[in-house]
Design a protein around this motif. Structure first.
Motif, PDB file in Angstrom:
ATOM      1  N   SER A 257       0.828  -1.212   0.000  1.00 12.02           N
ATOM      2  CA  SER A 257       0.000   0.000   0.000  1.00 12.02           C
ATOM      3  C   SER A 257       0.860   1.259   0.000  1.00 12.02           C
ATOM      4  O   SER A 257       0.549   2.243  -0.680  1.00 12.02           O
ATOM      5  CB  SER A 257      -0.925   0.000   1.225  1.00 12.02           C
ATOM      6  OG  SER A 257      -1.776  -1.131   1.240  1.00 12.02           O
ATOM      7  N   ARG A 298       1.193  11.307   3.887  1.00 12.26           N
ATOM      8  CA  ARG A 298       0.523  10.026   4.113  1.00 12.26           C
ATOM      9  C   ARG A 298       1.466   8.860   3.835  1.00 12.26           C
ATOM     10  O   ARG A 298       1.532   7.898   4.608  1.00 12.26           O
ATOM     11  CB  ARG A 298      -0.703   9.905   3.212  1.00 12.26           C
ATOM     12  CG  ARG A 298      -1.825  10.876   3.511  1.00 12.26           C
ATOM     13  CD  ARG A 298      -3.031  10.572   2.621  1.00 12.26           C
ATOM     14  NE  ARG A 298      -3.950  11.707   2.584  1.00 12.26           N
ATOM     15  CZ  ARG A 298      -4.191  12.442   1.504  1.00 12.26           C
ATOM     16  NH1 ARG A 298      -3.591  12.141   0.344  1.00 12.26           N
ATOM     17  NH2 ARG A 298      -5.030  13.445   1.551  1.00 12.26           N
ATOM     18  N   LEU A 328      -4.061  -0.656   8.269  1.00 16.94           N
ATOM     19  CA  LEU A 328      -5.148   0.321   8.231  1.00 16.94           C
ATOM     20  C   LEU A 328      -4.646   1.665   7.709  1.00 16.94           C
ATOM     21  O   LEU A 328      -5.237   2.256   6.793  1.00 16.94           O
ATOM     22  CB  LEU A 328      -5.741   0.479   9.627  1.00 16.94           C
ATOM     23  CG  LEU A 328      -6.862   1.502   9.795  1.00 16.94           C
ATOM     24  CD1 LEU A 328      -8.071   1.117   8.959  1.00 16.94           C
ATOM     25  CD2 LEU A 328      -7.252   1.622  11.276  1.00 16.94           C
ATOM     26  N   SER A 331      -3.375   1.364   3.883  1.00 20.44           N
ATOM     27  CA  SER A 331      -4.427   1.205   2.881  1.00 20.44           C
ATOM     28  C   SER A 331      -5.237   2.490   2.739  1.00 20.44           C
ATOM     29  O   SER A 331      -5.648   2.852   1.625  1.00 20.44           O
ATOM     30  CB  SER A 331      -5.332   0.019   3.224  1.00 20.44           C
ATOM     31  OG  SER A 331      -5.942   0.179   4.490  1.00 20.44           O
ATOM     32  N   ASP A 332      -5.454   3.191   3.851  1.00 20.25           N
ATOM     33  CA  ASP A 332      -6.108   4.501   3.756  1.00 20.25           C
ATOM     34  C   ASP A 332      -5.259   5.471   2.940  1.00 20.25           C
ATOM     35  O   ASP A 332      -5.773   6.227   2.113  1.00 20.25           O
ATOM     36  CB  ASP A 332      -6.334   5.082   5.164  1.00 20.25           C
ATOM     37  CG  ASP A 332      -7.535   4.472   5.874  1.00 20.25           C
ATOM     38  OD1 ASP A 332      -8.308   3.735   5.225  1.00 20.25           O
ATOM     39  OD2 ASP A 332      -7.696   4.726   7.088  1.00 20.25           O
ATOM     40  N   ASP A 336      -6.472   7.337  -0.447  1.00 16.44           N
ATOM     41  CA  ASP A 336      -6.517   8.803  -0.485  1.00 16.44           C
ATOM     42  C   ASP A 336      -5.554   9.355  -1.536  1.00 16.44           C
ATOM     43  O   ASP A 336      -5.887  10.299  -2.264  1.00 16.44           O
ATOM     44  CB  ASP A 336      -6.166   9.373   0.890  1.00 16.44           C
ATOM     45  CG  ASP A 336      -7.256   9.120   1.927  1.00 16.44           C
ATOM     46  OD1 ASP A 336      -8.390   8.797   1.533  1.00 16.44           O
ATOM     47  OD2 ASP A 336      -6.966   9.234   3.137  1.00 16.44           O
ATOM     48  N   LYS A 364      -8.564   0.329  -3.973  1.00 13.98           N
ATOM     49  CA  LYS A 364      -9.707  -0.010  -3.105  1.00 13.98           C
ATOM     50  C   LYS A 364      -9.564  -1.385  -2.465  1.00 13.98           C
ATOM     51  O   LYS A 364      -9.904  -1.571  -1.285  1.00 13.98           O
ATOM     52  CB  LYS A 364     -11.010   0.061  -3.908  1.00 13.98           C
ATOM     53  CG  LYS A 364     -12.256  -0.239  -3.062  1.00 13.98           C
ATOM     54  CD  LYS A 364     -12.351   0.715  -1.871  1.00 13.98           C
ATOM     55  CE  LYS A 364     -13.405   0.272  -0.862  1.00 13.98           C
ATOM     56  NZ  LYS A 364     -13.394   1.117   0.354  1.00 13.98           N
ATOM     57  N   GLU A 367      -8.150  -1.937   1.061  1.00 11.13           N
ATOM     58  CA  GLU A 367      -8.966  -1.738   2.258  1.00 11.13           C
ATOM     59  C   GLU A 367      -9.857  -2.952   2.553  1.00 11.13           C
ATOM     60  O   GLU A 367     -10.611  -2.939   3.522  1.00 11.13           O
ATOM     61  CB  GLU A 367      -9.853  -0.501   2.086  1.00 11.13           C
ATOM     62  CG  GLU A 367      -9.059   0.790   1.931  1.00 11.13           C
ATOM     63  CD  GLU A 367      -9.968   2.015   1.813  1.00 11.13           C
ATOM     64  OE1 GLU A 367      -9.678   3.022   2.462  1.00 11.13           O
ATOM     65  OE2 GLU A 367     -10.971   1.948   1.072  1.00 11.13           O
ATOM     66  N   SER A 373     -10.736  -2.970   6.604  1.00  9.58           N
ATOM     67  CA  SER A 373     -10.403  -1.886   7.531  1.00  9.58           C
ATOM     68  C   SER A 373     -11.203  -2.011   8.820  1.00  9.58           C
ATOM     69  O   SER A 373     -10.705  -1.687   9.908  1.00  9.58           O
ATOM     70  CB  SER A 373     -10.674  -0.530   6.866  1.00  9.58           C
ATOM     71  OG  SER A 373      -9.804  -0.333   5.768  1.00  9.58           O
TER      72      SER A 373
END
Length: 388
Positions: A257, A298, A328, A331-332, A336, A364, A367, A373
């Protein structure tokens, strides 16, 4: 482990070069044709990437799991299909055999897995099961003399139908065990089913939103017979063994990720310097600068999270919470950053010919796979002592 030592850095740089010079120029065509990139995978095998955490005595590189994570990050900076092929082959295919296999099983499979000659897969998820693995499992395996007879089906299984696939390790109910309160629970065990075994059917590839150059299929078993010696690990411990595999896999998916998130930064930086609007590069506009700054923040934060989880894992310390946090957060970040990179590119970001279009489609699933998630939040809460 915030600064890489020379050995890790050399590996990272080697995979970065391979991803940039070998994967990036051709993977878009594979992706659009939904074709598995055999040439790339075989070259990865010759580089030793499939054997990174496998001991040298079994044909591997004698490295560790963090080395695998570094390779996954660099591959995912240009393409996630190639990265998930490596992740699943090692984390789900080879590592359970390395940890729980008999000497005979290791001798038969590990050298070929480590070289990339064959790929292994793990059959856990079922069509109606989702995150409720024990409660949703319907696949059964009954011991008949010196053979297991398997009946059932599996869904979303990576690397299960390629020309290189050697086996699928199938989680199945092999009986029931009594709990302390007098109720019973399914006894789950893992059984190695070689490709081509009669009664083992591999369906055609799914039509997927993303990861289009990776292999994902549904499997079915109808009176499929394999030797009793194909039991992987201890009978009745299949699910417990896989929970350990999942914890490691979450660190690997976090690394993948981060790679996607960083790839979004790479592409956005390049494009913002080249693309002109109203007479100047769009990199001059503060709105674009802020968006790219947020993307880099990020990716950097998520990288620190998976580095920390890997550090605890390699030290032999409990790392379930850290793995869940890393997965978590990363993957966010991937999701984003993919959205923001698409915005930076404007209309071109919506075109599949540009890498960010692939990144957007690929993000996607990060997640969802290897624990959604929501599951990660549950795991974090439990590790903090909050009640079930």
């Amino acid at each position: 482990m915030h600064r890489l030592d020379d050995e890790y850095e050399a590996l990272r740089a080697t995979v970065e070069e391979f991803a940039r010079d070998v994967v990036a120029p051709v993977i878009g065509d594979y992706y659009e044709r939904c074709e598995f990139p055999y040439d790339i995978v075989r070259r990865m095998g010759r580089m030793g990437l499939f054997g990174l955490p496998i001991p040298e005595e079994h044909g591997g590189m004698g490295g560790d799991y963090f080395a695998l994570c570094l390779a996954l990050e660099e591959l995912a900076r240009v393409d996630s299909s190639v990265a998930i092929t490596l992740e699943a082959a090692v984390s789900l295919g080879a590592m359970p055999l390395h940890r729980y296999g008999t000497p005979e099983q290791k001798a038969e499979w590990l050298p070929r897995l480590a070289s990339g000659e064959v790929l292994g897969a793990f059959g856990l998820t079922e069509p109606g099961g989702g995150s409720d693995v024990p409660g949703g499992m319907r696949t059964m395996a009954v011991l008949d003399g010196d053979e297991w007879v398997i009946n059932g089906s599996k869904a979303f299984i990576t690397n299960s139908g390629t020309d290189l696939t050697g086996f699928v390790a199938v989680a199945a109910i092999t009986g029931r065990r009594e709990r302390e309160d007098g109720t019973t629970a399914p006894e789950i065990s893992t059984i190695i089913v070689p490709s081509g075994t009669p009664g083992f059917t591999v369906s055609k590839k799914y039509s997927k939103v993303g990861w289009s150059a990776s292999d994902t299929r549904e499997l079915s078993f109808s009176d499929c017979r394999v030797p009793a010696a194909n039991l992987l690990g201890e009978r009745g411990r299949g699910y417990a063994q896989f929970l350990r595999t999942l914890d490691e896999g979450r660190v690997a998916i976090a690394a993948l990720s981060v790679g996607l998130a960083q790839g979004c930064v790479d592409e956005s930086l390049r494009y913002a310097k080249e693309r002109h609007a109203f007479g100047v590069p769009i990199a001059r506009y503060q709105a674009i600068q802020f968006k790219i700054a947020d993307m880099e923040t990020r990716a950097h934060t998520a990288r620190l999270a998976y580095y920390h989880a890997a550090e605890k894992m390699l030290a032999g310390e409990p790392f379930k919470k850290e793995a869940a946090i890393a997965k978590l957060v990363a993957s966010d970040a991937a999701m984003d950053n993919a959205r923001d990179a698409t915005q930076v590119f404007g209309g071109y970001g919506f075109m599949n010919e540009f890498p960010v279009g692939r990144f957007y489609r690929d993000a996607k699933i990060l997640e969802i796979g290897e624990g959604t998630s929501e599951v990660q939040r549950i795991l974090i809460a439990r590790q903090l002592g909050l009640p079930a």
